[in-house]
Write a protein that holds these residues in place. Structure first.
Motif, PDB file in Angstrom:
ATOM      1  N   LYS A  35     -22.234  91.936  -9.247  1.00 20.55           N
ATOM      2  CA  LYS A  35     -20.870  91.428  -9.056  1.00 20.55           C
ATOM      3  C   LYS A  35     -20.885  89.984  -8.550  1.00 20.55           C
ATOM      4  O   LYS A  35     -21.565  89.670  -7.579  1.00 20.55           O
ATOM      5  N   PRO A  36     -20.109  89.119  -9.192  1.00 19.78           N
ATOM      6  CA  PRO A  36     -19.991  87.741  -8.696  1.00 19.78           C
ATOM      7  C   PRO A  36     -18.856  87.623  -7.678  1.00 19.78           C
ATOM      8  O   PRO A  36     -18.038  88.548  -7.525  1.00 19.78           O
ATOM      9  N   LYS A  37     -18.791  86.506  -7.014  1.00 22.03           N
ATOM     10  CA  LYS A  37     -17.664  86.232  -6.128  1.00 22.03           C
ATOM     11  C   LYS A  37     -16.404  86.004  -6.971  1.00 22.03           C
ATOM     12  O   LYS A  37     -16.483  85.671  -8.150  1.00 22.03           O
ATOM     13  N   GLY A  38     -15.239  86.207  -6.349  1.00 25.61           N
ATOM     14  CA  GLY A  38     -13.983  85.940  -7.028  1.00 25.61           C
ATOM     15  C   GLY A  38     -13.469  87.084  -7.873  1.00 25.61           C
ATOM     16  O   GLY A  38     -12.422  86.970  -8.511  1.00 25.61           O
ATOM     17  N   VAL A  39     -14.195  88.188  -7.887  1.00 23.46           N
ATOM     18  CA  VAL A  39     -13.813  89.373  -8.661  1.00 23.46           C
ATOM     19  C   VAL A  39     -13.671  90.538  -7.690  1.00 23.46           C
ATOM     20  O   VAL A  39     -14.511  90.710  -6.806  1.00 23.46           O
TER      21      VAL A  39
END
Length: 242
Positions: free
Chosen positions: A67-71
């Protein structure tokens, strides 16, 4: 099970695409061409083939996501992209959901599945499933902090269970630290709050593992893959149908 639902679950295509495929006569049931989407089949006994290739029904599916940031860790949201937006249509058709959550600005390992029983076991407070995080911290973490984590840090609304704090590196000039934190809980903003209770601030947080699952370093941020056979074997410790 309806034939169109079966075909979607097998990843043949979306419901709209499946209807076109059926009309084109590309699907057979027990070696007889079938064009009706409404046809009911026994997914465990009937032989269903697409373009001559026999399909295997999967009751449950499992995806390992970096998982990336912002999601956000949700199936839908009116303001932000969700982890489901990172999946292709075939994966979304499986009706998967995230097991637990990572904050919008936290990145790393997240399991997505449609197996509700497994999710329940992995998230149950009674199971004490461990989670390992790596954090970049503004401030110098000390051996005193290690002791505080081990004793169980007291926050305003609850006292944390004993946790492991491993100091990987400190930079006296920049006044920063890199640490790994292992906890068996999953309260809201817990890692950040535990560090804050020691007078420091988390500036970056990554989850490295959850239970027996470990983040695949070959996965780019936002990328995902199916769990492999070994990872599925490891999940058997939870004692549910996989």
């Amino acid at each position: 099970m309806r034939l169109d639902k079966f075909l979607v679950a097998c990843g043949v295509g979306s419901r709209t695409e499946v209807k076109k495929i059926l009309k084109a006569g590309q699907v057979s049931v027990n070696q007889v061409v079938e064009k009706s989407a409404k046809r009911h089949i026994n997914e465990e006994q009937d032989e269903v083939a697409y373009q001559g290739q026999v399909l295997t029904y999967e009751k449950f599916v499992y995806y390992l996501l970096n998982k990336p940031k912002g999601v956000i860790s949700a199936t839908e949201d009116s303001k932000h992209r969700t982890v489901l937006d990172l999946l292709d249509e075939t994966a979304r058709q499986k009706e998967v959901f995230p097991v637990g959550r990572l904050d919008i600005d936290t990145h790393g390992l997240l399991l997505l599945t449609n197996n509700g029983a497994l999710a329940h076991e992995m998230l149950s407070p009674k199971k004490h499933v461990e989670k390992l995080y790596q954090a970049e911290v503004a401030g110098i973490m000390t051996q005193e902090d290690v002791s505080c984590f081990a004793q169980g840090i007291e926050l305003k609304d609850f006292t944390c269970q004993p946790a492991d704090l491993d100091i990987l590196a400190t930079d006296e000039k920049e006044q920063t630290s890199r640490v790994q934190i292992r906890i068996a809980e999953g309260k809201f903003h817990q890692v950040k709050r535990m560090v804050a209770a020691c007078g420091k601030q988390v500036t970056d947080l990554q989850r490295l593992s959850m239970g027996p699952l470990v983040l695949d370093t070959a996965l780019a941020l936002g990328a995902y893959r199916r769990l492999n056979a070994r990872e599925l074997e490891l999940l058997a410790i939870f004692g549910v149908e996989l």
